[in-house]
Design a protein around this motif. Sequence first.
Motif, mmCIF file in Angstrom:
data_model
loop_
_atom_site.group_PDB
_atom_site.id
_atom_site.type_symbol
_atom_site.label_atom_id
_atom_site.label_comp_id
_atom_site.label_asym_id
_atom_site.label_seq_id
_atom_site.Cartn_x
_atom_site.Cartn_y
_atom_site.Cartn_z
ATOM 1 N N ASP A 8 0.806 -1.230 0.000
ATOM 2 C CA ASP A 8 0.000 0.000 0.000
ATOM 3 C C ASP A 8 0.835 1.273 0.000
ATOM 4 O O ASP A 8 0.309 2.353 0.272
ATOM 5 N N SER A 9 2.109 1.162 -0.282
ATOM 6 C CA SER A 9 2.934 2.370 -0.287
ATOM 7 C C SER A 9 2.825 3.087 -1.622
ATOM 8 O O SER A 9 2.446 2.497 -2.638
ATOM 9 N N ALA A 10 3.158 4.385 -1.588
ATOM 10 C CA ALA A 10 3.252 5.213 -2.802
ATOM 11 C C ALA A 10 1.953 5.268 -3.593
ATOM 12 O O ALA A 10 1.979 5.454 -4.806
ATOM 13 N N ASN A 11 0.817 5.131 -2.904
ATOM 14 C CA ASN A 11 -0.454 5.334 -3.597
ATOM 15 C C ASN A 11 -0.781 6.809 -3.740
ATOM 16 O O ASN A 11 -1.588 7.187 -4.588
ATOM 17 N N ASP A 12 -0.199 7.624 -2.883
ATOM 18 C CA ASP A 12 -0.391 9.067 -2.992
ATOM 19 C C ASP A 12 0.186 9.521 -4.333
ATOM 20 O O ASP A 12 1.345 9.226 -4.656
ATOM 21 N N PRO A 13 -0.610 10.224 -5.155
ATOM 22 C CA PRO A 13 -0.134 10.576 -6.498
ATOM 23 C C PRO A 13 1.080 11.489 -6.508
ATOM 24 O O PRO A 13 1.923 11.375 -7.399
ATOM 25 N N VAL A 14 1.171 12.391 -5.546
ATOM 26 C CA VAL A 14 2.336 13.282 -5.516
ATOM 27 C C VAL A 14 3.586 12.488 -5.169
ATOM 28 O O VAL A 14 4.639 12.625 -5.810
ATOM 29 N N LEU A 15 3.478 11.633 -4.164
ATOM 30 C CA LEU A 15 4.625 10.821 -3.769
ATOM 31 C C LEU A 15 5.011 9.869 -4.896
ATOM 32 O O LEU A 15 6.196 9.679 -5.185
ATOM 33 N N SER A 16 4.015 9.283 -5.534
ATOM 34 C CA SER A 16 4.302 8.361 -6.633
ATOM 35 C C SER A 16 5.043 9.068 -7.760
ATOM 36 O O SER A 16 6.019 8.544 -8.310
ATOM 37 N N GLY A 17 4.572 10.282 -8.094
ATOM 38 C CA GLY A 17 5.247 11.048 -9.141
ATOM 39 C C GLY A 17 6.656 11.445 -8.739
ATOM 40 O O GLY A 17 7.586 11.404 -9.561
ATOM 41 N N PHE A 18 6.820 11.788 -7.472
ATOM 42 C CA PHE A 18 8.148 12.151 -6.986
ATOM 43 C C PHE A 18 9.100 10.964 -7.054
ATOM 44 O O PHE A 18 10.240 11.085 -7.521
ATOM 45 N N ALA A 19 8.629 9.808 -6.600
ATOM 46 C CA ALA A 19 9.483 8.614 -6.626
ATOM 47 C C ALA A 19 9.891 8.275 -8.062
ATOM 48 O O ALA A 19 11.043 7.902 -8.322
ATOM 49 N N ALA A 20 8.949 8.434 -8.979
ATOM 50 C CA ALA A 20 9.273 8.148 -10.383
ATOM 51 C C ALA A 20 10.319 9.120 -10.907
ATOM 52 O O ALA A 20 11.217 8.734 -11.673
ATOM 53 N N SER A 21 10.222 10.384 -10.493
ATOM 54 C CA SER A 21 11.196 11.374 -10.957
ATOM 55 C C SER A 21 12.568 11.112 -10.364
ATOM 56 O O SER A 21 13.590 11.334 -11.023
ATOM 57 N N VAL A 22 12.613 10.633 -9.118
ATOM 58 C CA VAL A 22 13.904 10.279 -8.504
ATOM 59 C C VAL A 22 14.581 9.187 -9.321
ATOM 60 O O VAL A 22 15.774 9.267 -9.638
ATOM 61 N N VAL A 23 13.819 8.177 -9.679
ATOM 62 C CA VAL A 23 14.391 7.067 -10.445
ATOM 63 C C VAL A 23 14.888 7.551 -11.809
ATOM 64 O O VAL A 23 16.013 7.248 -12.232
ATOM 65 N N ALA A 24 14.059 8.342 -12.490
ATOM 66 C CA ALA A 24 14.430 8.794 -13.829
ATOM 67 C C ALA A 24 15.628 9.745 -13.792
ATOM 68 O O ALA A 24 16.612 9.562 -14.538
ATOM 69 N N ASP A 25 15.544 10.757 -12.930
ATOM 70 C CA ASP A 25 16.588 11.774 -12.901
ATOM 71 C C ASP A 25 17.921 11.214 -12.405
ATOM 72 O O ASP A 25 18.977 11.477 -12.990
ATOM 73 N N GLN A 26 17.853 10.457 -11.321
ATOM 74 C CA GLN A 26 19.111 10.003 -10.732
ATOM 75 C C GLN A 26 19.738 8.870 -11.548
ATOM 76 O O GLN A 26 20.952 8.727 -11.580
ATOM 77 N N SER A 27 18.920 8.092 -12.227
ATOM 78 C CA SER A 27 19.491 7.080 -13.124
ATOM 79 C C SER A 27 20.248 7.759 -14.264
ATOM 80 O O SER A 27 21.351 7.334 -14.645
#
Length: 239
Positions: A203-222
């Motif tokens: 049930d983690s990262a269901n919050d849309p803002v957090l989910s979008g942030f986590a996705a941006s961390v993966v994309a940007d830092q990769s």
Amino acid sequence: MPHLLGMVVGALSLFSQDPAASDPASPPIFQPGAPGQPTRTLTAAEAVSMGRTTFTEGDVRFMQHMIVHHAQAVEMVALLETRGASPVVQALGRRIALSQEAEMALMREWLTVRGQPLEMSGMGSGDHAAHGAHAGHDMAGHDMAGHAMTDDRPLMPGMLSPAQMRTLAAANGAEFDRLFLEGMIQHHRGALDMVDDLMSQPDSANDPVLSGFAASVVADQSAEILRMQSVLSDLSPPS
């Protein structure tokens, strides 16, 4: 930094009566994107759905921990400004610092609007303790698994240990550039591990803002890892 909550609350007030029956002439509803991501337009139903989302204790811990994690990256870039030699590395570092500072603001806002503390639980003096870890000072911190931090054990995945930070702070010129890139690659990989850990929790990262942030961390830092690896390969090997 956009105030997402205010926008969502405004959206809720506009459509609380009947989202499906919203006035087509109503002004559009915008959702600010995570740093580096575009803003998107929401439908009334999407705005109401966002207002109903929940978050978990794991989500809160992730944001609290990532603030501390990002803070060390910003501290490393501050050292780069005075101790580095390569203009390429300095430009790369400034971009990283700007991105991480913007994300720290986003995370603080996310926690604040949800009534959650900004500091990590169990860290005692919070940012002060975390700062001590970054700067390599002695402190009694604990890592995410509850292990006591030592001089050689970092506070969180990928973070530089107090000993590594002292070594970085004592370096100059090309040696500093090499240590900075190696350390920041390590740091970014740790952030990706933290995202993976979050996503593995129910049930983690269901919050849309957090989910979008986590996705941006993966994309940007990769992407930044690949860039740093390329720059590192162009530097002269250590003597």
